[in-house]
Scaffold this motif. Sequence first.
Motif, PDB file in Angstrom:
ATOM      1  N   PRO A   1      -0.202  23.339  -2.482  1.00 42.52           N
ATOM      2  CA  PRO A   1       0.350  22.593  -1.311  1.00 42.52           C
ATOM      3  C   PRO A   1      -0.284  21.165  -0.877  1.00 42.52           C
ATOM      4  O   PRO A   1      -1.446  20.905  -1.361  1.00 42.52           O
ATOM      5  N   ILE A   2       0.700  20.363  -0.373  1.00 44.70           N
ATOM      6  CA  ILE A   2       0.119  19.188  -0.232  1.00 44.70           C
ATOM      7  C   ILE A   2      -0.820  19.010   1.037  1.00 44.70           C
ATOM      8  O   ILE A   2      -0.343  19.799   2.164  1.00 44.70           O
ATOM      9  N   ASN A   3      -2.018  18.339   0.791  1.00 43.50           N
ATOM     10  CA  ASN A   3      -2.759  18.584   2.108  1.00 43.50           C
ATOM     11  C   ASN A   3      -2.211  17.644   3.384  1.00 43.50           C
ATOM     12  O   ASN A   3      -2.311  16.131   2.789  1.00 43.50           O
ATOM     13  N   ALA A   4      -1.776  17.641   4.354  1.00 45.80           N
ATOM     14  CA  ALA A   4      -1.224  17.125   5.036  1.00 45.80           C
ATOM     15  C   ALA A   4      -2.118  16.146   5.672  1.00 45.80           C
ATOM     16  O   ALA A   4      -1.602  14.788   5.888  1.00 45.80           O
ATOM     17  N   GLU A   5      -3.335  16.456   6.158  1.00 48.71           N
ATOM     18  CA  GLU A   5      -4.208  15.359   6.494  1.00 48.71           C
ATOM     19  C   GLU A   5      -4.542  14.355   5.417  1.00 48.71           C
ATOM     20  O   GLU A   5      -4.698  13.114   6.004  1.00 48.71           O
ATOM     21  N   LYS A   6      -4.799  14.609   4.349  1.00 47.88           N
ATOM     22  CA  LYS A   6      -5.182  13.612   3.296  1.00 47.88           C
ATOM     23  C   LYS A   6      -3.971  12.470   3.122  1.00 47.88           C
ATOM     24  O   LYS A   6      -4.097  11.527   3.109  1.00 47.88           O
ATOM     25  N   ARG A   7      -2.617  13.240   3.211  1.00 46.28           N
ATOM     26  CA  ARG A   7      -1.477  12.472   3.155  1.00 46.28           C
ATOM     27  C   ARG A   7      -1.445  11.382   4.286  1.00 46.28           C
ATOM     28  O   ARG A   7      -0.914  10.403   4.314  1.00 46.28           O
ATOM     29  N   VAL A   8      -1.719  11.852   5.552  1.00 44.73           N
ATOM     30  CA  VAL A   8      -1.673  11.092   6.712  1.00 44.73           C
ATOM     31  C   VAL A   8      -2.581   9.920   6.542  1.00 44.73           C
ATOM     32  O   VAL A   8      -2.299   8.816   6.822  1.00 44.73           O
ATOM     33  N   GLU A   9      -3.972  10.403   6.023  1.00 44.00           N
ATOM     34  CA  GLU A   9      -4.809   9.308   6.028  1.00 44.00           C
ATOM     35  C   GLU A   9      -4.443   8.308   4.992  1.00 44.00           C
ATOM     36  O   GLU A   9      -4.390   7.166   5.174  1.00 44.00           O
ATOM     37  N   LEU A  10      -3.890   8.868   3.743  1.00 42.48           N
ATOM     38  CA  LEU A  10      -3.508   7.783   2.889  1.00 42.48           C
ATOM     39  C   LEU A  10      -2.403   6.773   3.491  1.00 42.48           C
ATOM     40  O   LEU A  10      -2.290   5.621   3.001  1.00 42.48           O
ATOM     41  N   LEU A  11      -1.379   7.305   4.101  1.00 40.36           N
ATOM     42  CA  LEU A  11      -0.284   6.525   4.566  1.00 40.36           C
ATOM     43  C   LEU A  11      -0.909   5.498   5.603  1.00 40.36           C
ATOM     44  O   LEU A  11      -0.435   4.329   5.720  1.00 40.36           O
ATOM     45  N   LYS A  12      -2.070   5.720   6.574  1.00 38.62           N
ATOM     46  CA  LYS A  12      -2.540   4.922   7.360  1.00 38.62           C
ATOM     47  C   LYS A  12      -3.173   3.814   6.537  1.00 38.62           C
ATOM     48  O   LYS A  12      -3.012   2.504   6.740  1.00 38.62           O
ATOM     49  N   GLN A  13      -3.851   4.218   5.563  1.00 43.92           N
ATOM     50  CA  GLN A  13      -4.669   3.147   4.613  1.00 43.92           C
ATOM     51  C   GLN A  13      -3.280   2.307   3.805  1.00 43.92           C
ATOM     52  O   GLN A  13      -3.630   1.059   3.536  1.00 43.92           O
ATOM     53  N   VAL A  14      -2.242   2.920   3.479  1.00 43.15           N
ATOM     54  CA  VAL A  14      -1.048   2.207   2.837  1.00 43.15           C
ATOM     55  C   VAL A  14      -0.608   1.103   3.768  1.00 43.15           C
ATOM     56  O   VAL A  14      -0.459  -0.058   3.522  1.00 43.15           O
ATOM     57  N   VAL A  15      -0.420   1.583   5.079  1.00 43.40           N
ATOM     58  CA  VAL A  15       0.188   0.679   6.040  1.00 43.40           C
ATOM     59  C   VAL A  15      -0.603  -0.640   6.270  1.00 43.40           C
ATOM     60  O   VAL A  15      -0.386  -1.745   6.387  1.00 43.40           O
ATOM     61  N   HIS A  16      -2.082  -0.431   6.406  1.00 47.19           N
ATOM     62  CA  HIS A  16      -3.247  -1.039   6.571  1.00 47.19           C
ATOM     63  C   HIS A  16      -2.965  -2.090   5.541  1.00 47.19           C
ATOM     64  O   HIS A  16      -3.223  -3.558   5.663  1.00 47.19           O
ATOM     65  N   TYR A  17      -3.015  -1.919   4.207  1.00 50.69           N
ATOM     66  CA  TYR A  17      -2.801  -2.743   3.061  1.00 50.69           C
ATOM     67  C   TYR A  17      -1.785  -3.637   3.019  1.00 50.69           C
ATOM     68  O   TYR A  17      -1.681  -4.696   2.745  1.00 50.69           O
ATOM     69  N   LEU A  18      -0.318  -2.930   3.231  1.00 50.60           N
ATOM     70  CA  LEU A  18       0.795  -3.521   3.219  1.00 50.60           C
ATOM     71  C   LEU A  18       0.908  -4.904   4.537  1.00 50.60           C
ATOM     72  O   LEU A  18       1.295  -5.815   4.308  1.00 50.60           O
ATOM     73  N   GLN A  19       0.104  -4.368   5.791  1.00 51.45           N
ATOM     74  CA  GLN A  19      -0.024  -5.288   6.723  1.00 51.45           C
ATOM     75  C   GLN A  19      -0.697  -6.475   6.143  1.00 51.45           C
ATOM     76  O   GLN A  19      -0.502  -7.830   6.748  1.00 51.45           O
ATOM     77  N   HIS A  20      -1.710  -6.336   5.343  1.00 47.19           N
ATOM     78  CA  HIS A  20      -2.481  -7.683   4.798  1.00 47.19           C
ATOM     79  C   HIS A  20      -2.058  -7.984   3.499  1.00 47.19           C
ATOM     80  O   HIS A  20      -2.349  -9.385   3.446  1.00 47.19           O
ATOM     81  N   HIS A  21      -1.325  -7.627   2.656  1.00 44.68           N
ATOM     82  CA  HIS A  21      -0.848  -7.936   1.593  1.00 44.68           C
ATOM     83  C   HIS A  21       0.452  -8.000   1.254  1.00 44.68           C
ATOM     84  O   HIS A  21       1.132  -8.869   0.355  1.00 44.68           O
ATOM     85  N   GLY A  22       1.484  -7.659   2.120  1.00 39.04           N
ATOM     86  CA  GLY A  22       2.899  -7.943   2.231  1.00 39.04           C
ATOM     87  C   GLY A  22       3.387  -6.553   1.290  1.00 39.04           C
ATOM     88  O   GLY A  22       2.908  -5.900   0.465  1.00 39.04           O
ATOM     89  N   LEU A  23       4.935  -6.947   1.212  1.00 35.57           N
ATOM     90  CA  LEU A  23       5.478  -5.960   0.385  1.00 35.57           C
ATOM     91  C   LEU A  23       6.210  -6.338  -0.865  1.00 35.57           C
ATOM     92  O   LEU A  23       6.263  -5.820  -1.917  1.00 35.57           O
ATOM     93  N   ALA A  24       6.245  -7.918  -1.091  1.00 35.33           N
ATOM     94  CA  ALA A  24       6.679  -8.500  -2.172  1.00 35.33           C
ATOM     95  C   ALA A  24       5.810  -8.066  -3.268  1.00 35.33           C
ATOM     96  O   ALA A  24       4.459  -8.236  -3.352  1.00 35.33           O
ATOM     97  N   GLN A  25       6.547  -7.810  -4.522  1.00 38.98           N
ATOM     98  CA  GLN A  25       5.606  -7.496  -5.654  1.00 38.98           C
ATOM     99  C   GLN A  25       4.600  -6.310  -5.311  1.00 38.98           C
ATOM    100  O   GLN A  25       3.821  -6.227  -6.240  1.00 38.98           O
ATOM    101  N   MET A  26       4.767  -5.538  -4.491  1.00 38.35           N
ATOM    102  CA  MET A  26       4.028  -4.517  -4.346  1.00 38.35           C
ATOM    103  C   MET A  26       3.998  -3.286  -5.469  1.00 38.35           C
ATOM    104  O   MET A  26       5.015  -3.099  -6.108  1.00 38.35           O
TER     105      MET A  26
END
Length: 189
Positions: free
Chosen positions: A4-29
């Motif tokens: 089963p997927i670790n929901a806490e890990k998934r939430v933490e990864l998603l927060k990190q992804v959002v932070h990354y995208l806020q600083h690097h953008g979506l284009a060419q992701m």
Amino acid sequence: MPRPINAEKRVELLKQVVHYLQHHGLAQMSLSPLAESIGTTKRMLLYYFGSRENLLAQALAVSRPDAHAMFDGVRDTAGLRQAADALWEAITVGEQSRSIRMLLQLLSLAATDPEQYGSLAADTVEVMIGPIASAYGRLGLPPQQARAQATLLVSGLRGLCQDRLVTHDVARTDAAARRLIKAAVAAAD
């Protein structure tokens, strides 16, 4: 049998992804540089989110204003004004102000690459328009007029937000937003 997927890990990864995208953008992701930057692997991102498109959709979903929370309680024009003011604040100085750049990039990418980004962009727009149109409907506007008013409010505020990001003219864009909101509320009278 897959574990089963670790929901806490998934939430933490998603927060990190959002932070990354806020600083690097979506284009060419690309998943590989993204994964490396947040200390995981492309394989783990795919395990938790299924695809690049799903990861992007979920990152946008958790970072946008909750239009339902803002507009579902609207029962009169005072409530509409309060909700519209809250939306403007959320996209300019609130929690979502950092993420509005992602939305603006998505809309721009959808215009130039509709095959890859069009559906996600259309869904992202509808998530905002739907609850606002419902609010207008509760105030007595017929469905087509309610959707047109919701579109005017959302697109107008989004355009003013983009203007603010480009020009950094807070006073002018705030004044314009107040006028737009006043007109949007008057349309419901």
